[in-house]
Design a protein around this motif. Structure first.
Motif, short mmCIF file in Angstrom:
data_model
loop_
_atom_site.label_atom_id
_atom_site.label_comp_id
_atom_site.label_asym_id
_atom_site.label_seq_id
_atom_site.Cartn_x
_atom_site.Cartn_y
_atom_site.Cartn_z
N TYR A 140 0.87 -1.19 0.00
CA TYR A 140 0.00 0.00 0.00
C TYR A 140 0.90 1.22 0.00
CZ TYR A 140 -3.64 -3.30 1.27
OH TYR A 140 -4.51 -4.36 1.27
N LEU A 141 0.51 2.22 -0.77
CA LEU A 141 1.35 3.42 -0.90
C LEU A 141 0.84 4.55 -0.03
CD1 LEU A 141 1.66 3.59 -4.81
CD2 LEU A 141 3.31 2.61 -3.19
N THR A 142 1.76 5.35 0.47
CA THR A 142 1.38 6.60 1.11
C THR A 142 1.03 7.59 -0.01
OG1 THR A 142 3.59 7.51 1.03
CG2 THR A 142 3.03 6.20 2.98
N GLN A 143 0.45 8.72 0.40
CA GLN A 143 0.11 9.76 -0.59
C GLN A 143 1.38 10.25 -1.28
OE1 GLN A 143 -1.97 13.15 1.14
NE2 GLN A 143 -3.13 13.38 -0.77
N GLN A 144 2.41 10.42 -0.47
CA GLN A 144 3.66 10.94 -1.03
C GLN A 144 4.29 9.96 -2.02
OE1 GLN A 144 6.57 12.16 1.88
NE2 GLN A 144 8.12 12.41 0.29
N ALA B 19 2.75 7.76 -3.80
CA ALA B 19 1.94 7.73 -5.04
C ALA B 19 2.34 8.89 -5.95
CB ALA B 19 0.46 7.80 -4.70
N ALA B 20 2.51 10.07 -5.35
CA ALA B 20 2.88 11.25 -6.15
C ALA B 20 4.30 11.09 -6.71
CB ALA B 20 2.77 12.52 -5.31
N GLU B 21 5.20 10.51 -5.89
CA GLU B 21 6.59 10.31 -6.35
C GLU B 21 6.63 9.36 -7.55
OE1 GLU B 21 8.80 10.48 -2.02
OE2 GLU B 21 9.10 8.71 -3.26
N ILE B 22 5.87 8.28 -7.45
CA ILE B 22 5.88 7.29 -8.56
C ILE B 22 5.34 7.93 -9.83
CG2 ILE B 22 4.88 5.09 -9.35
CD1 ILE B 22 5.13 4.06 -6.50
N ASP B 23 4.30 8.74 -9.65
CA ASP B 23 3.74 9.46 -10.81
C ASP B 23 4.82 10.33 -11.47
OD1 ASP B 23 1.19 9.32 -11.90
OD2 ASP B 23 0.72 11.38 -11.29
N TRP C 211 -12.64 10.11 0.97
CA TRP C 211 -11.83 9.40 1.96
C TRP C 211 -10.44 10.05 2.05
CZ3 TRP C 211 -11.88 3.31 2.00
CH2 TRP C 211 -13.21 2.86 2.14
N HIS C 212 -9.89 10.02 3.23
CA HIS C 212 -8.50 10.43 3.40
C HIS C 212 -7.63 9.40 2.67
CE1 HIS C 212 -4.65 11.02 5.51
NE2 HIS C 212 -5.08 12.26 5.70
N VAL C 213 -6.61 9.89 1.94
CA VAL C 213 -5.83 8.98 1.08
C VAL C 213 -5.13 7.89 1.89
CG1 VAL C 213 -3.93 8.87 -0.59
CG2 VAL C 213 -5.55 10.77 -0.68
N PRO D 58 -2.39 -0.10 -4.59
CA PRO D 58 -3.39 0.45 -3.68
C PRO D 58 -2.77 1.49 -2.74
CG PRO D 58 -3.41 -1.96 -3.66
CD PRO D 58 -2.20 -1.54 -4.44
N LYS D 59 -3.53 2.50 -2.41
CA LYS D 59 -3.07 3.49 -1.43
C LYS D 59 -3.49 2.99 -0.04
CE LYS D 59 -2.34 5.46 -5.32
NZ LYS D 59 -2.91 4.41 -6.14
N LEU D 60 -2.91 3.58 0.98
CA LEU D 60 -3.15 3.06 2.34
C LEU D 60 -4.64 2.96 2.70
CD1 LEU D 60 -0.20 4.68 4.29
CD2 LEU D 60 -0.74 2.25 4.18
N CYS D 61 -5.43 3.90 2.19
CA CYS D 61 -6.86 3.88 2.54
C CYS D 61 -7.54 2.58 2.10
CB CYS D 61 -7.59 5.08 1.93
SG CYS D 61 -7.62 5.08 0.13
#
Ligand SMILES: NC(=O)C1=CN([C@@H]2O[C@H](COP(=O)(O)OP(=O)(O)OC[C@H]3O[C@@H](n4cnc5c(N)ncnc54)[C@H](O)[C@@H]3O)[C@@H](O)[C@H]2O)[C@H](O)CC1
Ligand SMILES: [K+]
Length: 372
Positions: free
Chosen positions: A9-13, A15-19, A176-178, A199-202
């Protein structure tokens, strides 16, 4: 290891880094990634909700790339035989988005008026929630705030029993909170979540029936850098289902549809309904069943091993199991073809006890057993 421990599961940060990585050194453009993301969403929808039953799709698009995924998904859904309509209140003039809108207009996909929701929710079979993705922060602002609240009030978990549309969330259930998920506890409750890239942590607290992974573009360097453990995509698929088709909430051990009051008193009628569902869902070989018989000294039993070695005949002690095809079912019983001289023929002659097992995995009826 349970499913939640075995995938990443990815954190929000992250996910943005991978993008950023994908669109930096790794050479992708946003157009490409969005096309693949939207195609994954449409593919996951088509895997589960057949257009013959769930034809009218409302795609709600937010202001960012999550909204763009929704526009792409709508185009593919149109080509897959669905009737999508779009609600897109905050358009962006960027050429990518303008192009996606033009493509939909050229297919005569309607853009419905901003005032028509939420009143029109019930005119749809599926709502694709492409409002917010991994960049969502804080509380939703207008016009999405009221809309998300109305969406949350649609109870979509058991659609057979309620005439409300099913909700399919793209990447994150909107509102939902990410990372923390549905903090308030009364947010959107999607029936399906399509996580993109990973998947993100949420998603750990997602309790709907179907969790899919999409975005089949992650190169090995990203997998290694973030130590990603993700399911493999089968064959040419653009999406892959994660884990069981139904994650049941701890406080809700028996889904309402399986409670005695909600099933037919006549088991043959109930079987016929479930069988019709299995056929309508497009399951491969819904009529395949494991037949277990025993000789006069034994009792029939189907080993769990049979589930993994689905097509193999296995023999355990005095009992034997093999796959056969259901030919007919009525009040007289279940009919399959066999040879009187076969092992099962001999065993049934000696001992009339037998059990049948159907493996209807995606219907949360993975091991329907019939004993007689
Ligand atoms: N690598 C991938 O997995 C890809 C995923 N894709 C999809 O892109 C989104 C993330 O897109 P991004 O544009 O960064 O963010 P969002 O769509 O989540 O939304 C940003 C948008 O929303 C506004 N906003 C933020 N918070 C609020 C709020 N509380 N109220 C109102 N508005 C808010 C913000 O101002 C922006 O305008 C990812 O989830 C995937 O769905 C790509 O398509 C492909 C690569
Ligand atoms: K979303």
């Amino acid at each position: 290891m349970n499913e939640q421990e075995s995938i990443s599961y990815l954190t929000q940060q992250q996910a943005a880094e991978i993008d950023d990585l994908l669109m930096g050194n790794l050479g992708f453009s946003i157009d490409q990634l969005m096309e693949l993301a939207g195609l994954s969403v449409a593919s996951a929808v088509a895997e589960v909700y057949k257009p013959s039953e769930y034809n009218r799709v409302l795609v709600i698009c937010g202001p960012g790339n999550n909204g763009g995924d929704g526009l792409v998904a709508a185009r593919h859904l149109h080509h897959f035989g669905y009737k999508p309509s779009i609600w897109y209140p905050k358009r962006t003039p960027k050429p990518l988005y303008a192009g996606l809108v033009t493509q939909l207009e050229s297919l005569s996909v309607p853009f419905i008026s901003i005032d028509s929701l939420p009143q029109e929710f019930l005119n749809f079979d599926i709502i694709v929630d492409a409002i917010f993705g991994f960049s969502f922060q804080g509380n939703p602002r207008p016009p999405f705030d009221d809309l998300i609240m109305s969406m949350a009030s649609l109870s979509a978990h058991y659609p057979e029993h309620q005439k409300s549309p099913v909700i399919v969330s793209v990447d994150i259930p909107s509102g939902w909170h990410v990372e923390d998920g549905d903090r308030s506890g009364d947010g959107t409750r999607p029936d399906m979540l399509v996580s993109l890239t990973a998947p993100k942590l949420c998603a750990r607290t997602f309790s709907g029936r179907y969790h899919f992974l999409g975005g089949r573009f992650v190169p090995p360097s990203v997998m290694q850098k973030y130590k990603l453990r993700l399911p493999k995509y089968p064959g040419t698929a653009m999406c892959v289902q994660i884990g069981n088709s139904c994650q049941i909430k701890v406080e809700d051990p028996v889904p309402a549809k399986f409670l005695q009051k909600n099933v037919e008193a006549d088991p043959f009628l109930q079987f016929q309904k479930w069988f019709d569902d299995a056929v309508a869902t497009g399951l491969k070989d819904p009529d395949a069943m494991a037949l277990s018989t025993a000789n006069k000294d034994g009792k029939p039993c189907v080993s769990p091993i049979l589930l993994s070695f689905f097509l193999l005949q296995i023999i355990i002690g005095q009992n034997s199991s093999r796959m056969v095809q259901l030919k007919k079912v009525d009040r007289e019983g279940f009919v399959w073809c066999s040879n009187y001289g076969s092992r099962k023929g001999h065993e049934i002659a000696e001992n009339p006890h037998a059990s049948l097992l159907f493996y209807w995995n995606t219907l949360n009826r993975q091991d329907l057993t019939i004993e007689a």
